[in-house]
Design an enzyme around this catalytic site. Sequence first.
Site, PDB file in Angstrom:
ATOM      1  CD  GLN A  23      -2.790   1.398   2.300  1.00 39.99           C
ATOM      2  OE1 GLN A  23      -2.336   1.905   3.316  1.00 39.99           O
ATOM      3  NE2 GLN A  23      -4.064   1.015   2.200  1.00 39.99           N
ATOM      4  CB  CYS A  66      -4.533   8.044   5.863  1.00 47.59           C
ATOM      5  SG  CYS A  66      -3.671   8.686   7.313  1.00 47.59           S
ATOM      6  CG  ASN A  77     -11.328  -2.016   7.537  1.00 44.38           C
ATOM      7  OD1 ASN A  77     -11.034  -0.841   7.710  1.00 44.38           O
ATOM      8  ND2 ASN A  77     -10.916  -2.960   8.358  1.00 44.38           N
TER       9      ASN A  77
END
Length: 389
Positions: free
Chosen positions: A80, A109, A209
């Site tokens: 990633q 993020c 997720n």
Amino acid sequence: MKAKINISELFSDVQASQGYVNVCAPMVRYSKVQFRTLVKNYNVDLTFTPMILADSFCQNANARSNEFSTTESDSPLIVQFASNNVNDFVDASKLVYPYADGVDLNCGCPQRWAMKDGYGCALLYKPEVVYELVKGIKNNLPTNFSISVKLRILDDLKRTVELCQQLEKSGINFLTVHGRTPSQKNSDSIDTNALKTVCESVKIPVIANGGIKTLEDADNLHNITNCRGVMAANGILVNPALFSGAKTTPMSCVKLWMDMKNRHQNKITFQCYHHHLVFMLDKVLTRQQKQVFNHLCTFKSVDEFITTNLMIPSDFNIHYNIDNFVTCDYADEITMKHSSKCRSCGRSICYCICTKYDYDLNNGSFFTSYVQNFDHLDYMDCNIFEETI
């Protein structure tokens, strides 16, 4: 060069056998090769490296050495990257191409430093940049190399769906969708309805997720959303055997971690070894034992504590899959193209960014301050930077 695993075929094969792909998240500081090897012994099908800054990776040999290592059996593996520049993303991907099965673009993020520099969630509001980054990989690397995107849902679900559909058209192999918005915290519930809508809106595999603490959580998320994969982050740190159905970290897992360290002690830092054990033993040790264990500072003291306080039979016979480490031979023509100074601030060798990754610069004391409250941290989305940098 490692033989490539077709990630699209992996989703099909696993779906036919067990319903969904078990995925270990890209976690800052923690998704190193040793931990990836550990969890693959407990039913994990796909692993990610920690998030790596693409520009630093190209510019700095220390960043490459610290942030990426692999073994012969470390596959399937997705690297990633955080990037907002197509040249950096493509060049960094070319560097890891011989050693991985694909790359993933971090658009999830939410941290201030990432948003300020145009990384992570900042890219959700610049879809044209994301498309260019994806097309850069599609146009410059072989088709047997996977390209994926990890993102968070937006407050406007319609925009989220449109973004995912456009990414599908751009040619990505799969999506990872975190069920919280950029402004939400790890303590907030995930939006399963939004995840279900995204899964229904695209044909490519979607990994869901957020909030996975047990195998039952993973099964429920799969049943609700019909996702093709389930990714665990905090939950798998606390229990690396999560996807095997274990409720807490089994002693076989602790013993395996110790054996891996003994076999390759020169390849693992004490901080990495100890910190993982702090997580693994959180539900095993008493409060008093944690107060002692969390402050140990040598390999020897940690091992002696475990053998003295935990019931690990001496005749435990564990067979695990770990091969020799691979020596990464990076292409000089790529690394030489990059300036030795940071493009953002001009500091030498991009030190301003690389220090965020070098956990050897930190003595680990931060960990004991937050270990009792780590439920509010999201290691996949790099909130740990807020505590340590």
